[in-house]
Design a protein around this motif. Sequence first.
Motif, mmCIF file in Angstrom:
data_model
loop_
_atom_site.group_PDB
_atom_site.id
_atom_site.type_symbol
_atom_site.label_atom_id
_atom_site.label_comp_id
_atom_site.label_asym_id
_atom_site.label_seq_id
_atom_site.Cartn_x
_atom_site.Cartn_y
_atom_site.Cartn_z
ATOM 1 N N ILE A 131 -3.751 -0.825 -3.151
ATOM 2 C CA ILE A 131 -2.671 -0.532 -4.039
ATOM 3 C C ILE A 131 -3.083 -0.979 -4.909
ATOM 4 O O ILE A 131 -3.515 -2.843 -5.488
ATOM 5 N N LYS A 132 -1.428 -0.443 -6.400
ATOM 6 C CA LYS A 132 -2.209 -1.003 -7.965
ATOM 7 C C LYS A 132 -0.845 -1.912 -7.603
ATOM 8 O O LYS A 132 0.262 -2.081 -6.806
ATOM 9 N N LEU A 133 -0.788 -3.198 -7.718
ATOM 10 C CA LEU A 133 0.355 -4.082 -8.067
ATOM 11 C C LEU A 133 1.488 -4.258 -8.731
ATOM 12 O O LEU A 133 0.599 -3.779 -10.411
ATOM 13 N N ALA A 134 2.411 -4.339 -8.633
ATOM 14 C CA ALA A 134 3.514 -3.846 -10.156
ATOM 15 C C ALA A 134 4.402 -5.186 -10.308
ATOM 16 O O ALA A 134 4.026 -6.178 -9.398
ATOM 17 N N GLU B 176 -6.048 14.007 -9.154
ATOM 18 C CA GLU B 176 -5.577 14.443 -7.207
ATOM 19 C C GLU B 176 -5.834 13.199 -6.457
ATOM 20 O O GLU B 176 -5.417 13.187 -5.560
ATOM 21 N N MET B 177 -5.350 11.839 -7.604
ATOM 22 C CA MET B 177 -5.819 10.716 -6.559
ATOM 23 C C MET B 177 -4.815 10.093 -7.424
ATOM 24 O O MET B 177 -4.290 9.923 -8.088
ATOM 25 N N GLN B 178 -4.191 9.211 -6.507
ATOM 26 C CA GLN B 178 -3.759 7.691 -6.300
ATOM 27 C C GLN B 178 -4.579 7.231 -6.613
ATOM 28 O O GLN B 178 -5.417 6.965 -6.850
ATOM 29 N N THR B 179 -4.006 5.520 -6.341
ATOM 30 C CA THR B 179 -4.852 4.484 -7.147
ATOM 31 C C THR B 179 -5.926 4.740 -5.420
ATOM 32 O O THR B 179 -7.484 3.742 -5.392
ATOM 33 N N ASP B 180 -6.096 4.887 -4.031
ATOM 34 C CA ASP B 180 -6.937 5.160 -2.738
ATOM 35 C C ASP B 180 -6.990 6.666 -2.674
ATOM 36 O O ASP B 180 -5.541 7.187 -2.248
ATOM 37 N N LYS C 187 -6.113 -4.897 -1.886
ATOM 38 C CA LYS C 187 -7.013 -4.466 -0.593
ATOM 39 C C LYS C 187 -7.154 -5.303 0.731
ATOM 40 O O LYS C 187 -7.664 -7.119 -0.104
ATOM 41 N N LEU C 188 -6.818 -5.188 1.312
ATOM 42 C CA LEU C 188 -7.667 -5.684 2.378
ATOM 43 C C LEU C 188 -9.594 -6.184 2.450
ATOM 44 O O LEU C 188 -10.047 -4.712 2.479
ATOM 45 N N HIS C 189 -10.062 -7.304 3.037
ATOM 46 C CA HIS C 189 -11.528 -7.533 3.099
ATOM 47 C C HIS C 189 -11.615 -6.435 4.485
ATOM 48 O O HIS C 189 -12.641 -5.687 4.290
#
Length: 324
Positions: free
Chosen positions: A185-188, A233-237, A167-169
């Motif tokens: 975002i989750k890294l792949a 109900e959630m994605q990563t964010d 994520k951004l700061h």
Amino acid sequence: MILCITHSSDFYTIDIVQNALNRMGVPSIRLNVDEFAINYKIHYDFTDNGRQLYRLNINGLTIESSQITAVWYRKLWDLTVPDDLDLTYRSVFVKEYRTYLQLFFDSLKDLYWINDMQVDHAVGGNKIYQLKIANSVGLRVPKTTISNEAATIRAFYKSCVNGTIMKLHGALEKSMHAKSFLPTIKLADEDLKNLEELSYCPMIFQEYIDKLYELRIIYVDGEFFTGKIQHKEMQTDWRITRGTSPSWERYPLPNEIKHKLRRMMQRLNLGFGAIDMIRNREGAYIFLEVNPQGEWGMLQKELNYKIGETLAEKLIEQARKNEQ
């Protein structure tokens, strides 16, 4: 009189607080920072006996800094510059008006603020400091690194058993609905080959936490209002849930967590904050971050929490203490 600092596009939450203040018999004035240089008249005096006078005319209403008893600092936006102003003078225009806006704020520094502007910016702009303080009061925090070095992030990625998020700061925009909003975002595995691009923008990387649910906790001068989103109900964010908006549930935050969060907020010197936490599948509560200007309107609207009314009550209470 309570001063409410925000911007011209703000709605709902600002209205809740101002309406509550009005019902409680305390007047308020809204200062839209973006309009300060185009719609407000300013007047500052310094007399030979040392008296200072700071006066603003806002939409035909003249107020002096001496009339203000407390400040709710909600948002600070950029100044609007007139379209017809010569490009040569734009930097001077912005610099001078920023100076006079800060002079006005400085004249109110001895009042009660939610939140103190300098503290707000310092805490909101340093997520590593937040994690340090949270950890120092006994809150669990995720393993974290900030880097622009691809090799370091690849090693960190391999060390995180359940995966890694980035994520951004800071925020690209002031609204999470903006087009340039960048979520967590989750890294792949395939992302690892593009990490050389971090040289253009370092980012925060943290261990991914397999969660039962996520909590948005609104803190108002010692009081808590907590909303829960189920993991399904959630994605990563949760801020980018597709289709319908996420459904919030009231959540009874354990007293032990409240106690630690109060200590954290006191050490951060924040009277208000939107705290994000996760409860993992082992039942542990994990602190992610606190946004001193975080949103809370969805919890007030969907869960009937009296967050705006509590903000109004705290402002009035502290203003009266200052007058004694």
